[in-house]
Design a protein around this motif. Structure first.
Motif, PDB file in Angstrom:
ATOM      1  N   GLY A 101      -6.670   0.033  12.924  1.00 25.35           N
ATOM      2  CA  GLY A 101      -5.587   0.977  13.209  1.00 25.35           C
ATOM      3  C   GLY A 101      -4.222   0.433  12.804  1.00 25.35           C
ATOM      4  N   LEU A 102      -3.990  -0.841  13.132  1.00 24.26           N
ATOM      5  CA  LEU A 102      -2.715  -1.462  12.763  1.00 24.26           C
ATOM      6  C   LEU A 102      -2.584  -1.587  11.246  1.00 24.26           C
ATOM      7  N   GLY A 103      -3.697  -1.921  10.592  1.00 26.04           N
ATOM      8  CA  GLY A 103      -3.669  -2.049   9.141  1.00 26.04           C
ATOM      9  C   GLY A 103      -3.329  -0.728   8.464  1.00 26.04           C
ATOM     10  N   LEU A 104      -3.888   0.368   8.958  1.00 27.53           N
ATOM     11  CA  LEU A 104      -3.566   1.685   8.415  1.00 27.53           C
ATOM     12  C   LEU A 104      -2.093   2.019   8.608  1.00 27.53           C
ATOM     13  N   GLN A 105      -1.564   1.687   9.790  1.00 35.45           N
ATOM     14  CA  GLN A 105      -0.140   1.909  10.027  1.00 35.45           C
ATOM     15  C   GLN A 105       0.713   1.110   9.043  1.00 35.45           C
ATOM     16  N   LEU A 106       0.356  -0.167   8.895  1.00 36.73           N
ATOM     17  CA  LEU A 106       1.138  -1.044   8.032  1.00 36.73           C
ATOM     18  C   LEU A 106       1.111  -0.567   6.587  1.00 36.73           C
ATOM     19  N   MET A 107      -0.073  -0.268   6.067  1.00 34.32           N
ATOM     20  CA  MET A 107      -0.179   0.181   4.684  1.00 34.32           C
ATOM     21  C   MET A 107       0.539   1.516   4.494  1.00 34.32           C
ATOM     22  N   GLY A 108       0.327   2.441   5.406  1.00 35.17           N
ATOM     23  CA  GLY A 108       0.959   3.750   5.281  1.00 35.17           C
ATOM     24  C   GLY A 108       2.474   3.674   5.309  1.00 35.17           C
ATOM     25  N   LYS A 109       3.014   2.950   6.271  1.00 35.09           N
ATOM     26  CA  LYS A 109       4.471   2.845   6.392  1.00 35.09           C
ATOM     27  C   LYS A 109       5.079   2.094   5.205  1.00 35.09           C
ATOM     28  N   LEU A 110       4.366   1.084   4.705  1.00 33.14           N
ATOM     29  CA  LEU A 110       4.878   0.352   3.551  1.00 33.14           C
ATOM     30  C   LEU A 110       4.901   1.247   2.316  1.00 33.14           C
ATOM     31  N   LEU A 111       3.815   1.988   2.074  1.00 32.61           N
ATOM     32  CA  LEU A 111       3.771   2.843   0.902  1.00 32.61           C
ATOM     33  C   LEU A 111       4.835   3.945   0.977  1.00 32.61           C
ATOM     34  N   ILE A 112       5.047   4.502   2.160  1.00 31.98           N
ATOM     35  CA  ILE A 112       6.106   5.497   2.323  1.00 31.98           C
ATOM     36  C   ILE A 112       7.460   4.875   2.019  1.00 31.98           C
ATOM     37  N   LYS A 113       7.668   3.651   2.508  1.00 29.27           N
ATOM     38  CA  LYS A 113       8.931   2.952   2.271  1.00 29.27           C
ATOM     39  C   LYS A 113       9.140   2.716   0.780  1.00 29.27           C
ATOM     40  N   LEU A 114       8.090   2.284   0.092  1.00 25.42           N
ATOM     41  CA  LEU A 114       8.203   2.037  -1.342  1.00 25.42           C
ATOM     42  C   LEU A 114       8.429   3.338  -2.114  1.00 25.42           C
ATOM     43  N   PHE A 115       7.787   4.421  -1.672  1.00 28.49           N
ATOM     44  CA  PHE A 115       7.978   5.713  -2.324  1.00 28.49           C
ATOM     45  C   PHE A 115       9.421   6.172  -2.157  1.00 28.49           C
ATOM     46  N   ASP A 159      -6.144   4.528  -7.083  1.00 30.58           N
ATOM     47  CA  ASP A 159      -6.399   5.955  -6.926  1.00 30.58           C
ATOM     48  C   ASP A 159      -6.469   6.388  -5.463  1.00 30.58           C
ATOM     49  N   LYS A 160      -6.413   5.427  -4.528  1.00 29.82           N
ATOM     50  CA  LYS A 160      -6.431   5.750  -3.099  1.00 29.82           C
ATOM     51  C   LYS A 160      -5.020   5.925  -2.533  1.00 29.82           C
ATOM     52  N   ILE A 161      -3.992   5.568  -3.314  1.00 26.89           N
ATOM     53  CA  ILE A 161      -2.623   5.585  -2.804  1.00 26.89           C
ATOM     54  C   ILE A 161      -2.159   7.000  -2.469  1.00 26.89           C
ATOM     55  N   GLY A 162      -2.328   7.945  -3.426  1.00 27.82           N
ATOM     56  CA  GLY A 162      -1.856   9.309  -3.215  1.00 27.82           C
ATOM     57  C   GLY A 162      -2.392   9.947  -1.956  1.00 27.82           C
ATOM     58  N   PRO A 163      -3.736   9.968  -1.769  1.00 28.96           N
ATOM     59  CA  PRO A 163      -4.281  10.573  -0.548  1.00 28.96           C
ATOM     60  C   PRO A 163      -3.810   9.889   0.738  1.00 28.96           C
ATOM     61  N   LEU A 164      -3.567   8.569   0.676  1.00 30.72           N
ATOM     62  CA  LEU A 164      -3.180   7.847   1.891  1.00 30.72           C
ATOM     63  C   LEU A 164      -1.806   8.281   2.387  1.00 30.72           C
ATOM     64  N   ILE A 165      -0.886   8.579   1.467  1.00 35.55           N
ATOM     65  CA  ILE A 165       0.454   9.008   1.910  1.00 35.55           C
ATOM     66  C   ILE A 165       0.700  10.487   1.633  1.00 35.55           C
ATOM     67  N   ASN A 166      -0.389  11.217   1.256  1.00 35.94           N
ATOM     68  CA  ASN A 166      -0.348  12.680   1.136  1.00 35.94           C
ATOM     69  C   ASN A 166       0.707  13.154   0.135  1.00 35.94           C
ATOM     70  N   ILE A 167       0.632  12.641  -1.090  1.00 34.39           N
ATOM     71  CA  ILE A 167       1.493  13.141  -2.153  1.00 34.39           C
ATOM     72  C   ILE A 167       0.619  13.708  -3.268  1.00 34.39           C
ATOM     73  N   ILE A 193     -12.939  -2.908   8.012  1.00 40.51           N
ATOM     74  CA  ILE A 193     -12.341  -1.959   8.957  1.00 40.51           C
ATOM     75  C   ILE A 193     -12.538  -0.501   8.542  1.00 40.51           C
ATOM     76  N   GLY A 194     -13.323  -0.273   7.495  1.00 39.47           N
ATOM     77  CA  GLY A 194     -13.612   1.096   7.097  1.00 39.47           C
ATOM     78  C   GLY A 194     -12.405   1.859   6.582  1.00 39.47           C
ATOM     79  N   ALA A 195     -11.392   1.157   6.106  1.00 35.51           N
ATOM     80  CA  ALA A 195     -10.182   1.788   5.575  1.00 35.51           C
ATOM     81  C   ALA A 195     -10.263   1.835   4.051  1.00 35.51           C
ATOM     82  N   PRO A 196      -9.380   2.595   3.387  1.00 28.23           N
ATOM     83  CA  PRO A 196      -9.402   2.650   1.920  1.00 28.23           C
ATOM     84  C   PRO A 196      -8.773   1.416   1.273  1.00 28.23           C
ATOM     85  N   PHE A 197      -8.649   0.353   2.040  1.00 26.11           N
ATOM     86  CA  PHE A 197      -8.096  -0.893   1.527  1.00 26.11           C
ATOM     87  C   PHE A 197      -8.740  -2.051   2.289  1.00 26.11           C
TER      88      PHE A 197
END
Length: 338
Positions: free
Chosen positions: A200-214, A144-152, A53-57
């Motif tokens: 698109g759904l995968g990006l939403q899921l990963m992003g929202k999960l990482l924000i939740k964990l942060f 190393d892709k986590i930070g850029p994905l959730i912009n921290i 899906i061309g995503a960082p995961f």
């Protein structure tokens, strides 16, 4: 975890291709591009698929129904450090352990969704019971892709990664996460546009999960919640949600877990950001939304399953929570867009 007389399967999850090739070698089945399919009366059924899906995961959507007991040793020898995330769908269950921790039973005691975090280069042992039906979504990404994905920033990213690597398991879901997970299973059935939608759904899921964990990490530090307290309150959560038709009172919970009622209420809100009553309501509504979208069950039957004695009470609670009725959801494009 005891092997007893179960069949032992040595598993390799270094990459999806290696995983599927090893499964075909050991179990038979059909190996297609990004898919593994097994339909064997003596072993069971598997449908595993990963997506480019061309995503960082990387993301996979999976189904498994095995007709014999299996004990699986899963080894990962990737050269890069990755974060593995496993979402178990409702009614799916799996027992997992590693050499450094106690057994974890994902899907136990009526938990609706489970999230497992796993660092690579650790052997994981999986105990699959005969006739256990499992649906799950797997996601993996380089750390190393986590930070850029959730912009921290780099400092926060490094602290967050360290936090994730020091816990193998986290569990708690939200309406947003559950809705995205259901949409991913629906999107898998598409023939046209499925990669774009799943990406698109995968990006939403990963992003929202990482924000939740942060946010979970930040809350834990601010409230000084210990791992022991978190573990206990996740057990309390499982107990509360195990049977909607027999929801325990605060007094019942306090007696069972040996906690004073006042402390129970205070600590529960620290951990889950909700009162016990609000927490139960939100999970009832999440399950109601999922059942209305993904099944053809009668609304009255869904109401009873969720512990409502009268359909009117269920309808009123649902509309108050979402802003529309169960009937309006069933008749809308919300469940027809796939």
């Amino acid at each position: 975890m005891k092997k007893d007389n179960k069949r032992i399967l040595y598993f390799d999850s270094t990459s999806f291709d290696r995983t599927y090739s090893k499964l075909q070698k050991d179990l038979g089945g059909e190996l297609l591009e990004r898919q593994f399919i097994l339909n064997d009366p003596e072993i069971g059924q598997m449908y595993l698929e990963y997506f480019d899906i061309g995503a960082p995961f990387q993301l996979s959507i999976n189904y498994c129904h095995i007709t014999q007991d299996l004990y699986v040793k899963d080894t990962n020898e990737s050269e890069t450090t990755q974060l593995f995330i496993l979402f178990m769908r409702k009614n799916s269950s799996i027992k997992i352990s590693d050499y450094a921790s106690d057994e974890m039973h994902l899907g136990a005691r009526g938990v609706k969704y489970n999230i497992m975090l796993r660092q690579n280069r650790k052997d994981v042992f999986i105990d699959i019971d005969k006739d256990e039906e499992m649906f799950w979504i797997g996601m993996r990404m380089d750390l190393d892709k986590i930070g850029p994905l959730i912009n921290i920033n780099k400092k926060d990213s490094e602290e967050f990664i360290d936090y994730l690597l020091n816990q193998n398991y986290y569990e708690e879901s939200t309406t947003e996460l559950e809705s995205i997970i259901e949409d991913l299973f629906l999107a898998q059935k598409l023939s046209i546009g499925r990669n774009a939608i799943i990406g698109g759904l995968g990006l939403q899921l990963m992003g929202k999960l990482l924000i939740k964990l942060f946010e979970h990490k930040k809350k834990k530090l601010e409230n000084k919640i210990t791992e022991e307290t978190l573990t206990k309150y996740f057990e309390i959560k499982d107990f509360i949600l195990s049977d909607y038709n027999n929801i325990p009172t605060t007094k019942d919970i306090a007696l069972k877990f040996g906690i004073g009622e006042t402390k129970l209420k205070e600590d529960f809100k620290k951990v889950f950001d909700q009162s016990i009553f609000s927490f139960i309501t939100s999970h009832r509504m999440m399950d109601a939304h999922r059942l209305l979208r993904s099944t053809d069950d009668l609304i009255g039957d869904i109401s009873k399953e969720l512990g409502y004695s009268h359909l009117s009470k269920f309808t009123g609670a649902f509309k108050k929570y979402y802003g529309y009725t169960p009937s309006e959801l069933r008749g809308s494009k919300r469940i027809k867009h796939f």
